[in-house]
Write a protein that holds these residues in place. Structure first.
Motif, short mmCIF file in Angstrom:
data_model
loop_
_atom_site.label_atom_id
_atom_site.label_comp_id
_atom_site.label_asym_id
_atom_site.label_seq_id
_atom_site.Cartn_x
_atom_site.Cartn_y
_atom_site.Cartn_z
N ALA A 172 40.37 -10.55 9.79
CA ALA A 172 41.78 -9.71 8.89
C ALA A 172 42.96 -9.91 9.41
CB ALA A 172 41.70 -8.39 8.43
N GLY B 13 45.53 -15.59 8.97
CA GLY B 13 44.62 -16.62 8.40
C GLY B 13 43.47 -15.75 7.54
N ALA C 136 36.46 -6.08 12.65
CA ALA C 136 35.83 -6.11 13.50
C ALA C 136 37.09 -4.22 13.67
CB ALA C 136 34.99 -6.79 14.74
N HIS C 137 37.80 -5.18 14.21
CA HIS C 137 38.83 -3.96 14.39
C HIS C 137 39.48 -3.10 13.08
CE1 HIS C 137 40.27 -4.85 18.29
NE2 HIS C 137 40.35 -6.56 17.75
N GLY D 104 45.09 -8.81 12.82
CA GLY D 104 43.98 -9.43 14.05
C GLY D 104 45.18 -9.14 15.73
N LEU E 127 48.31 -10.32 15.38
CA LEU E 127 49.30 -10.34 14.96
C LEU E 127 49.61 -8.12 15.56
CD1 LEU E 127 50.43 -11.53 11.71
CD2 LEU E 127 50.45 -12.78 13.47
N VAL F 263 31.15 -7.91 11.11
CA VAL F 263 29.23 -8.62 10.81
C VAL F 263 28.82 -9.56 10.98
CG1 VAL F 263 30.76 -10.56 8.88
CG2 VAL F 263 29.17 -9.32 8.12
N GLY G 293 38.94 -16.09 14.36
CA GLY G 293 40.58 -15.95 16.28
C GLY G 293 40.08 -16.63 16.82
N VAL G 294 40.48 -15.92 17.80
CA VAL G 294 39.91 -16.81 19.12
C VAL G 294 39.13 -15.35 20.34
CG1 VAL G 294 41.83 -17.95 18.81
CG2 VAL G 294 41.98 -15.38 19.75
N TYR H 292 46.11 -9.53 28.74
CA TYR H 292 47.16 -9.10 28.28
C TYR H 292 46.71 -8.33 26.45
CZ TYR H 292 45.85 -12.95 24.62
OH TYR H 292 44.79 -13.62 23.54
N ILE I 3 39.35 -21.44 9.50
CA ILE I 3 40.51 -20.94 9.54
C ILE I 3 41.58 -21.30 10.37
CG2 ILE I 3 40.89 -21.66 7.09
CD1 ILE I 3 41.58 -19.06 6.90
N GLY J 295 42.63 -20.63 14.21
CA GLY J 295 42.26 -19.60 15.72
C GLY J 295 41.36 -20.32 15.47
N ALA K 284 50.43 -18.13 13.99
CA ALA K 284 50.17 -17.13 12.71
C ALA K 284 50.74 -18.29 11.84
CB ALA K 284 50.95 -16.32 12.91
P1 FAD Z 1 43.69 -13.57 14.56
O1 FAD Z 1 44.81 -13.25 14.20
O2 FAD Z 1 42.86 -13.84 15.64
O3 FAD Z 1 42.08 -12.06 14.23
C1 FAD Z 1 40.41 -12.37 13.86
C2 FAD Z 1 40.38 -11.18 13.46
O4 FAD Z 1 39.20 -11.66 13.46
C3 FAD Z 1 40.59 -10.32 14.28
O5 FAD Z 1 40.78 -9.32 13.76
C4 FAD Z 1 38.74 -10.41 14.75
O6 FAD Z 1 38.52 -8.76 14.64
C5 FAD Z 1 38.26 -11.18 13.79
N1 FAD Z 1 36.55 -10.91 14.10
C6 FAD Z 1 35.98 -11.66 14.75
N2 FAD Z 1 34.85 -11.85 14.84
C7 FAD Z 1 34.40 -11.18 13.66
C8 FAD Z 1 33.62 -10.55 12.87
N3 FAD Z 1 31.94 -11.13 13.70
N4 FAD Z 1 33.64 -9.79 12.62
C9 FAD Z 1 34.70 -9.03 12.01
N5 FAD Z 1 35.94 -9.26 11.94
C10 FAD Z 1 36.29 -10.74 13.74
N6 FAD Z 1 51.79 -16.80 16.30
C11 FAD Z 1 53.13 -16.67 15.84
O7 FAD Z 1 52.71 -17.82 14.93
N7 FAD Z 1 53.98 -17.13 16.23
C12 FAD Z 1 54.59 -15.82 17.53
O8 FAD Z 1 55.25 -15.46 17.38
C13 FAD Z 1 53.73 -15.25 18.65
N8 FAD Z 1 53.39 -14.44 19.14
C14 FAD Z 1 52.44 -13.54 19.42
C15 FAD Z 1 52.20 -12.54 20.48
C16 FAD Z 1 51.37 -12.14 21.39
C17 FAD Z 1 50.96 -11.84 22.51
C18 FAD Z 1 50.02 -12.51 20.55
C19 FAD Z 1 48.46 -12.18 21.75
C20 FAD Z 1 49.98 -13.83 19.68
C21 FAD Z 1 51.26 -14.30 19.24
N9 FAD Z 1 50.84 -15.26 17.90
C22 FAD Z 1 51.84 -16.07 17.34
C23 FAD Z 1 49.51 -16.04 17.51
C24 FAD Z 1 49.59 -15.85 15.77
O9 FAD Z 1 49.24 -14.16 16.58
C25 FAD Z 1 47.47 -16.42 16.03
O10 FAD Z 1 47.92 -17.50 16.20
C26 FAD Z 1 46.96 -15.77 14.92
O11 FAD Z 1 47.59 -14.15 13.65
C27 FAD Z 1 45.93 -15.98 15.13
O12 FAD Z 1 44.87 -15.78 13.29
P2 FAD Z 1 44.19 -16.46 13.21
O13 FAD Z 1 43.85 -15.84 11.23
O14 FAD Z 1 43.84 -16.95 13.18
O15 FAD Z 1 42.90 -14.92 13.77
#
Ligand code: FAD
Ligand code: NAP
Ligand code: SF4
Length: 671
Positions: free
Chosen positions: A383, A386, A406-407, A412, A414, A450, A468-469, A487, A646, A648, A657
């Motif tokens: 969540a 993406g 998971a959180h 995520g 953000l 999950v 994500g990552v 971090y 999708i 990360g 993001a």
């Molecule tokens: P994520 O946000 O990484 O979310 C993935 C989620 O999947 C997590 O909540 C995790 O708990 C969940 N998950 C993983 N595996 C499982 C499982 N098996 N079951 C249930 N849940 C699971 N991006 C920008 O564009 N601009 C910015 O200014 C910016 N600043 C940032 C500053 C910091 C300090 C950080 C750390 C990141 C920043 N980013 C920024 C990057 C941005 O936050 C990420 O690119 C974005 O959140 C990625 O989105 P996502 O949906 O792919 O995954």
């Protein structure tokens, strides 16, 4: 239910009534020059008019070849071109809106070799030197503004905005900084403002009495040898006399080294500037910059700082901003977070504008969200931005959607980003998607990591992995020591850092973490921002510049990276310089070309140019990039599940993001 009486009150301009106090500020979107651009602009502006905006101002269109933004920049100088604009004005009028064309003559800011100026002084942000306009050419230019306005009228526009700020041609005549003429167009302030006044008079004469003329007046130049408040007031009064209908506020030249619209600029940080002009003119005044919610807009209007609110990027983020405010549902507004990542950053690299939080912006004709004809059962894992965008769009289309994270909270990464000083706006993105997830009926399971088995036995038609990552942990001897933090530990889990910190990695996260560490207890307030960037709130001289207040940090931070290229080269086009300046001001040390040798309790041993060097640190924070989290992928694929990656999880390099939300929305639009 929230109400916004000042924001939503109609405004009588004498010959026409605006349905509320909102003005969509001018933004160059790139559609102006794109294939099928006029059709796409019609869809883009039409949606904003439908969404309730009071008055729309288009992106800047030049009155002549010399005034173009770049060599392919749009010009309106013939009836033939005017007729191309018809679909745009018709689309807006069909929805009951009003639209004005911005006439923008870039002067010395134009990026081509035919540029002109008040004098030969080259802009520090341009490689081209302007040709100084002769007396005859000045009158020709004035006439071109007037012709452009009358053609705009032919095209169906309700008015024009004469761009007199941001350091463009008109501003270049007004300011001593760029006008060293010795004729009747230079020297005294009266001479320097002749150019805008003659333009307004000529536009009024040629376009008629019942035509809206907005004049964008630079009220705070933020450059050396810029204007002062006496000059601003004198110009405002003269501009009114010359026939202007509305005065809009301009803040900061493009060459100013002070951020005026970035996320680190507090909300409504500049409405005090417009308030200084209040009471000195009889026509409506518009204020602008970093007003992104109806609550803030209402507060500004109720306080009497201005008569109207200009918002530009907030209408990229949500075309229905006004309708949602009117319905008393501000929590449903997709808020512009002032990141610039998909709007200004795109324009600077020649891409069409969009919006990080709303990928449909300027892509209305190709990214279409329609009800599904075949309802499916879909699981979205993760969540972050993406997963949230994907799940809520899938549910909006009528699918049955289950979202796992998971959180214990949505958002995520953000949730890490929003803890960085100056990045708090990210909480609005979590709020918006959280609200949409609830409204569209997504079933949410938080605190639930999950497994592949659960997803397989759930018999989903599709599974979206938005997982994500995983933060990258480099293999440096001593990494396991207690003084090493990731971090995530530092920012999200609140683990304490010492007074002397080394940061490994200098990407976006390394910069953010260094800002976080050196914040030094300066709360993120308007007052601190104005002091930190040296803004003189009396605007008594010099474009409103004053001495910057030193941002003392209570920590010593050293950033390290292996590569030899410049620090900050991977940061955002339009915001990177702000992060770099902030860290310089906080005296953050930076070492490149580093080989990491060993971590011990005194710090980290590195090698630079063949020599060993010890960076003393009581804490070492790892910001060494990220790898995709795909731990579920193989098992799902083996079990024959329709699986999609999708954000990360798809690509961790250059992950952001913007791409996560774009991919999530586009996938949801086609499943
Ligand atoms: P994520 O946000 O990484 O979310 C993935 C989620 O999947 C997590 O909540 C995790 O708990 C969940 N998950 C993983 N595996 C499982 C499982 N098996 N079951 C249930 N849940 C699971 N991006 C920008 O564009 N601009 C910015 O200014 C910016 N600043 C940032 C500053 C910091 C300090 C950080 C750390 C990141 C920043 N980013 C920024 C990057 C941005 O936050 C990420 O690119 C974005 O959140 C990625 O989105 P996502 O949906 O792919 O995954
Ligand atoms: P990043 O930008 O890829 O930076 C990673 C840093 O770690 C680089 O400085 C790299 O530099 C170093 N590094 C990589 N591998 C290493 C290793 N094995 N050992 C030691 N150092 C290593 O990644 P990020 O900072 O983690 O940011 C992730 C993404 O989030 C970014 O790509 C960005 O899109 C997004 N983000 C954006 C913003 C924004 O303002 N737009 C802010 C934060 C994050 P060297 O190789 O030179 O050592
Ligand atoms: Fe606002 Fe960022 Fe969208 Fe630009 S990309 S409109 S700054 S949210």
């Amino acid at each position: 239910m929230k109400s916004f009486p000042h924001l939503l009150a109609p405004l009588d301009l004498g010959f026409t009534i605006l349905k509320n106090r909102t003005l969509m500020g001018s933004m160059h979107t790139g559609l102006e020059e794109a294939e099928n651009g006029y059709q796409r602009m019609a869809a883009f502006y039409g949606e904003r008019a439908k969404g309730g905006c009071g008055l729309i101002v288009t992106g800047g269109i030049a009155p002549s070849e010399a005034g173009r933004v770049g060599k392919d920049g749009s010009v309106l100088d013939s009836l033939e071109v005017a007729l191309h604009h018809k679909p745009v004005t018709e689309a807006v009028h069909r929805e009951g809106g009003k639209i004005a064309l911005q006439i923008l003559h870039t002067g010395r800011y134009g990026y081509h070799d035919k540029i002109v100026g008040a004098s030969t002084l080259r802009a520090p942000i341009n490689i081209f030197r302007p040709h100084p306009l002769t007396e005859e050419e000045i009158w020709k230019t004035i006439d071109e503004f007037a012709t452009c306005a009358s053609l705009a009228r032919e095209a169906g526009y309700d008015g024009v905005e004469v761009m007199g700020s941001e350091g463009y041609l008109i501003n270049q005549f007004i300011a001593r900084r760029t006008n060293n003429r010795t004729d009747d167009w230079g020297g005294s302030f009266e001479n320097r403002i002749r150019f805008p006044l003659e333009i307004i008079k000529a536009v009024r004469k040629k376009a008629g009495k019942d035509f809206i003329i907005i004049y964008r007046l630079s009220m705070l130049d933020l450059v050396e040898d810029g204007g002062n408040i006496e000059e601003v007031l004198q110009l405002a009064k003269e501009v009114e006399k010359a026939g202007t209908t509305i005065i809009n506020t301009g803040i900061g030249w493009h060459e100013a080294r002070i951020p005026t619209i970035g996320m680190m600029v507090p909300r409504a940080a500049f409405t005090w500037v417009t308030a200084k002009v209040k009471g000195h003119v009889g026509i409506p005044l518009v204020t602008s910059n970093r007003i992104n919610t109806p609550e803030v807009a209402e507060e500004v209007l109720a306080r009497g700082d201005a008569d109207m609110i200009s918002m530009a990027r907030p209408f990229l983020a949500d075309p229905d901003f006004v309708n949602k405010a009117e319905a008393g549902k501000p929590e449903e507004i997709n808020t512009c977070i002032a990141c610039n990542q998909a709007c200004l950053d795109h324009i600077f690299v020649g891409k069409i504008t969009s919006c990080l939080v709303n990928p449909r912006a300027c892509h209305e004709t190709e990214l279409i969200i329609e009800p599904t004809t075949k309802k499916k059962k879909i699981a979205v894992v993760g969540a972050g931005p993406g997963g949230m965008s994907c799940a809520s769009t899938l549910a909006e289309r009528g699918h049955e959607v289950v979202l796992f994270d998971a959180h214990s909270e949505l958002g995520g990464q953000l949730n890490i980003a929003r803890r960085i000083p100056g990045k708090e706006e990210f909480k609005e993105t979590i709020r918006y998607f959280g609200n949409k997830i609830q409204r569209t009926g997504v079933k949410v399971h938080l605190g639930k990591k999950v497994t592949a088995d659960e997803l397989i036995s759930g018999k989903y038609d599709e599974v979206v992995l938005a997982t994500g990552v995983v933060p990258r942990i480099p293999s440096i001897p001593g990494m396991e020591k207690a003084n090493v933090l990731s971090y995530v530990d530092l920012v999200l889990n609140g683990k304490p850092a010492g007074k002397n910190v080394a940061v490994i990695g200098a990407g976006g996260i390394g910069y953010d973490v260094s800002l976080y560490l050196t914040d030094g207890g300066h709360p993120f307030t308007k007052e601190n921002y104005l002091k930190e960037w040296g803004i003189n709130t009396s605007i008594s001289e010099n474009g409103g510049l004053s001495v910057k207040q030193e941002m003392k940090s209570n920590r010593k931070v050293t950033m390290l990276k292996r590569s030899n290229n410049k620090f900050g080269s991977t940061l955002g086009k339009t915001t990177g310089w702000i992060h770099k300046t902030s860290l310089e001001d906080r005296k953050v040390a930076q070492i490149s070309g580093v080989t990491y040798k060993e971590i011990d309790k005194e710090g980290i041993l590195i090698e630079v140019k063949g020599k060993d060097q010890k960076v003393e640190a009581d804490t070492i924070v790892i910001c060494a990039g990220q790898d995709p989290n795909r731990e579920l992928l193989d098992s799902l694929e083996k079990a024959g599940v329709n699986v999609h990656l999708i954000g990360g999880a798809d690509l961790a390099a250059e992950l952001d993001a913007k791409r996560a939300i774009d991919q999530g929305t586009r996938l949801a639009a086609r499943l």
